[in-house]
Write an enzyme that holds these catalytic residues in place. Structure first.
Site, PDB file in Angstrom:
ATOM      1  N   GLU A  49     102.281  -7.534  37.930  1.00  0.00           N
ATOM      2  CA  GLU A  49     101.037  -7.434  37.520  1.00  0.00           C
ATOM      3  C   GLU A  49     101.135  -7.012  36.053  1.00  0.00           C
ATOM      4  O   GLU A  49     100.202  -7.489  34.991  1.00  0.00           O
ATOM      5  CB  GLU A  49     100.350  -6.090  38.115  1.00  0.00           C
ATOM      6  CG  GLU A  49      99.855  -6.590  39.488  1.00  0.00           C
ATOM      7  CD  GLU A  49      99.910  -5.420  40.559  1.00  0.00           C
ATOM      8  OE1 GLU A  49      99.796  -4.185  39.896  1.00  0.00           O
ATOM      9  OE2 GLU A  49      99.788  -5.776  41.762  1.00  0.00           O
ATOM     10  N   GLU A  61     109.977  -8.201  44.337  1.00  0.00           N
ATOM     11  CA  GLU A  61     108.837  -8.062  44.700  1.00  0.00           C
ATOM     12  C   GLU A  61     108.148  -9.661  44.719  1.00  0.00           C
ATOM     13  O   GLU A  61     107.941  -9.963  43.265  1.00  0.00           O
ATOM     14  CB  GLU A  61     107.965  -7.302  43.912  1.00  0.00           C
ATOM     15  CG  GLU A  61     107.973  -5.624  44.057  1.00  0.00           C
ATOM     16  CD  GLU A  61     106.959  -4.928  43.700  1.00  0.00           C
ATOM     17  OE1 GLU A  61     106.678  -3.962  44.597  1.00  0.00           O
ATOM     18  OE2 GLU A  61     106.044  -5.110  42.897  1.00  0.00           O
ATOM     19  N   GLY A  87     102.927  -0.469  47.489  1.00  0.00           N
ATOM     20  CA  GLY A  87     101.508  -0.636  46.856  1.00  0.00           C
ATOM     21  C   GLY A  87     100.427   0.375  47.856  1.00  0.00           C
ATOM     22  O   GLY A  87     100.381   1.383  48.056  1.00  0.00           O
ATOM     23  N   GLY A  88      99.783  -0.656  48.261  1.00  0.00           N
ATOM     24  CA  GLY A  88      98.571  -0.065  49.076  1.00  0.00           C
ATOM     25  C   GLY A  88      98.847   1.105  50.243  1.00  0.00           C
ATOM     26  O   GLY A  88      97.875   1.708  50.352  1.00  0.00           O
ATOM     27  N   ASN A 128     103.869   3.189  44.570  1.00  0.00           N
ATOM     28  CA  ASN A 128     103.190   2.669  43.320  1.00  0.00           C
ATOM     29  C   ASN A 128     101.798   2.573  43.685  1.00  0.00           C
ATOM     30  O   ASN A 128     101.060   1.727  44.259  1.00  0.00           O
ATOM     31  CB  ASN A 128     103.687   1.174  43.122  1.00  0.00           C
ATOM     32  CG  ASN A 128     102.959   0.505  41.792  1.00  0.00           C
ATOM     33  OD1 ASN A 128     102.254   1.423  40.961  1.00  0.00           O
ATOM     34  ND2 ASN A 128     102.953  -0.694  41.282  1.00  0.00           N
ATOM     35  N   TRP A 129     101.060   3.678  42.831  1.00  0.00           N
ATOM     36  CA  TRP A 129      99.761   3.828  43.001  1.00  0.00           C
ATOM     37  C   TRP A 129      98.781   2.854  42.370  1.00  0.00           C
ATOM     38  O   TRP A 129      97.609   2.781  42.654  1.00  0.00           O
ATOM     39  CB  TRP A 129      99.257   5.338  42.723  1.00  0.00           C
ATOM     40  CG  TRP A 129      99.629   6.364  43.709  1.00  0.00           C
ATOM     41  CD1 TRP A 129     100.160   6.068  44.839  1.00  0.00           C
ATOM     42  CD2 TRP A 129      99.372   7.497  43.717  1.00  0.00           C
ATOM     43  NE1 TRP A 129     100.126   7.291  45.690  1.00  0.00           N
ATOM     44  CE2 TRP A 129      99.626   8.247  45.015  1.00  0.00           C
ATOM     45  CE3 TRP A 129      98.547   8.747  42.912  1.00  0.00           C
ATOM     46  CZ2 TRP A 129      99.374   9.651  45.460  1.00  0.00           C
ATOM     47  CZ3 TRP A 129      98.503   9.823  43.149  1.00  0.00           C
ATOM     48  CH2 TRP A 129      98.853  10.323  44.526  1.00  0.00           C
ATOM     49  N   LYS A 130      99.367   2.156  41.412  1.00  0.00           N
ATOM     50  CA  LYS A 130      98.712   1.130  40.561  1.00  0.00           C
ATOM     51  C   LYS A 130      97.461   2.130  39.841  1.00  0.00           C
ATOM     52  O   LYS A 130      97.658   3.079  39.497  1.00  0.00           O
ATOM     53  CB  LYS A 130      98.312   0.111  41.120  1.00  0.00           C
ATOM     54  CG  LYS A 130      99.607  -0.560  42.120  1.00  0.00           C
ATOM     55  CD  LYS A 130      99.367  -1.845  42.408  1.00  0.00           C
ATOM     56  CE  LYS A 130     100.557  -2.302  43.389  1.00  0.00           C
ATOM     57  NZ  LYS A 130     100.377  -3.799  43.843  1.00  0.00           N
ATOM     58  N   SER A 165     103.511  -5.962  50.364  1.00  0.00           N
ATOM     59  CA  SER A 165     102.647  -5.829  51.721  1.00  0.00           C
ATOM     60  C   SER A 165     103.759  -4.977  52.610  1.00  0.00           C
ATOM     61  O   SER A 165     103.780  -5.516  53.713  1.00  0.00           O
ATOM     62  CB  SER A 165     102.345  -6.955  52.222  1.00  0.00           C
ATOM     63  OG  SER A 165     101.256  -7.597  51.400  1.00  0.00           O
ATOM     64  N   GLY A 192     100.083  -7.347  47.673  1.00  0.00           N
ATOM     65  CA  GLY A 192      98.539  -7.245  47.755  1.00  0.00           C
ATOM     66  C   GLY A 192      97.962  -8.112  48.830  1.00  0.00           C
ATOM     67  O   GLY A 192      96.765  -8.289  48.862  1.00  0.00           O
ATOM     68  N   HIS A 239     106.590  -4.636  36.177  1.00  0.00           N
ATOM     69  CA  HIS A 239     105.882  -5.157  37.526  1.00  0.00           C
ATOM     70  C   HIS A 239     105.137  -6.317  37.156  1.00  0.00           C
ATOM     71  O   HIS A 239     104.760  -6.645  36.213  1.00  0.00           O
ATOM     72  CB  HIS A 239     104.944  -3.813  37.834  1.00  0.00           C
ATOM     73  CG  HIS A 239     104.208  -4.257  39.412  1.00  0.00           C
ATOM     74  ND1 HIS A 239     103.204  -5.095  39.296  1.00  0.00           N
ATOM     75  CD2 HIS A 239     104.595  -3.674  40.555  1.00  0.00           C
ATOM     76  CE1 HIS A 239     102.959  -4.928  40.820  1.00  0.00           C
ATOM     77  NE2 HIS A 239     103.753  -4.459  41.334  1.00  0.00           N
TER      78      HIS A 239
END
Ligand code: 13P
Length: 248
Positions: A97, A165, A232-233, A10-12, A211, A171, A95
């Site tokens: 976010e 999640e 993510g990251g 997930n590049w966000k 993470s 993150g 998500h």
């Protein structure tokens, strides 16, 4: 039949067409022999360039959201038809976010998921509790609500992917322990069994997200109920390939 693992990024709101294309070109040979399904969910504006960059590889391109209406006055939203034009296979829905910053609710998650399914786009429905909810012992209650309302009226639950999640792990560098993730995902599977049927629950792919990285992916993926990751990251770099190759 065994569930096929599924690792998705997930590049966000990260990457550009240039940096995204470079990363996909570098990742492609590294993940070519993966034993799992592989996808990168990217910002809507990058979908045309990334589908082009991923052409001929085993990396599927997904979206980070999708709207339920066919078309119309929904400024800033993207329709299933628009995604399908580029062969988009997956859409992340709900998500945390989006729930926290953009008012996404279980009801809107449900509408988005139903629309995606009707259009042959696999929804990756995100669920998970906040730190406060975990600490006050209501994790299962929160998940019950997210699953009951978010998956309402879905005819074939085996066609969706769930991403568990925990919000406190996203993150933050604070991953759920293998045991915590396994325990909660086993609970989610049990709940899906109750809401739909036990046999269907055994077929649903459930990812862990929060993470997850090159160092902790093996332990998480070794858990019997964890079928994949939503990354993510670590999906913004070549570490993503290490995660995809978790079994090697
Ligand atoms: P991080 O891997 O950066 O914690 O993000 C997880 C996530 O939110 C994936 O959807």
């Amino acid at each position: 039949m065994a569930r096929k693992p599924f690792i998705a990024g997930n590049w966000k709101m990260n990457m550009t067409a240039a940096s995204g294309e470079k990363l996909i070109k570098e990742l492609a040979p590294l993940v070519a022999d993966a034993n799992c399904d592989v996808a990168l969910c990217v910002p809507a504006i990058l979908i045309p360039a990334m589908t082009q960059a991923a052409k001929g590889t085993n990396i599927a391109i997904g979206a980070e959201n999708v709207h339920w209406a066919e078309k119309g006055a929904y400024t800033g939203e993207i329709s299933c038809e628009q995604l399908k034009e580029y062969g988009v296979k997956y859409a992340i829905i709900g998500h945390s976010e989006r729930r926290q910053c953009f008012g996404e609710t279980d009801e809107s998650v449900n509408k988005r998921a139903l629309a995606a399914l009707a259009n042959c786009i696999t929804p990756i429905v995100c669920v998970g509790e906040t730190l406060e909810e975990r600490e006050s012992g209501i994790t299962e209650k929160v998940l019950d609500r997210q699953l009951t309302d978010g998956l309402k009226d879905i005819e074939d639950v085996t066609k969706i992917v769930i991403a568990y999640e925990p919000v406190w792990a996203i993150g933050t560098g604070k991953t759920a322990t293998d045991g915590q993730a396994q325990e909660t995902i086993a609970y989610i599977r049990k709940k899906i069994g109750q809401l739909f049927c036990p046999g269907c629950a055994e077929k649903v792919i459930i990812q862990y997200g929060g993470s997850m990285n090159a160092a902790n992916c093996k332990g998480l993926m070794a858990q019997p109920d964890i079928d994949g990751g939503l990354i993510g990251g670590a999906s913004l770099k070549l570490d993503f390939a290490t995660i995809v190759n978790f079994d090697k």
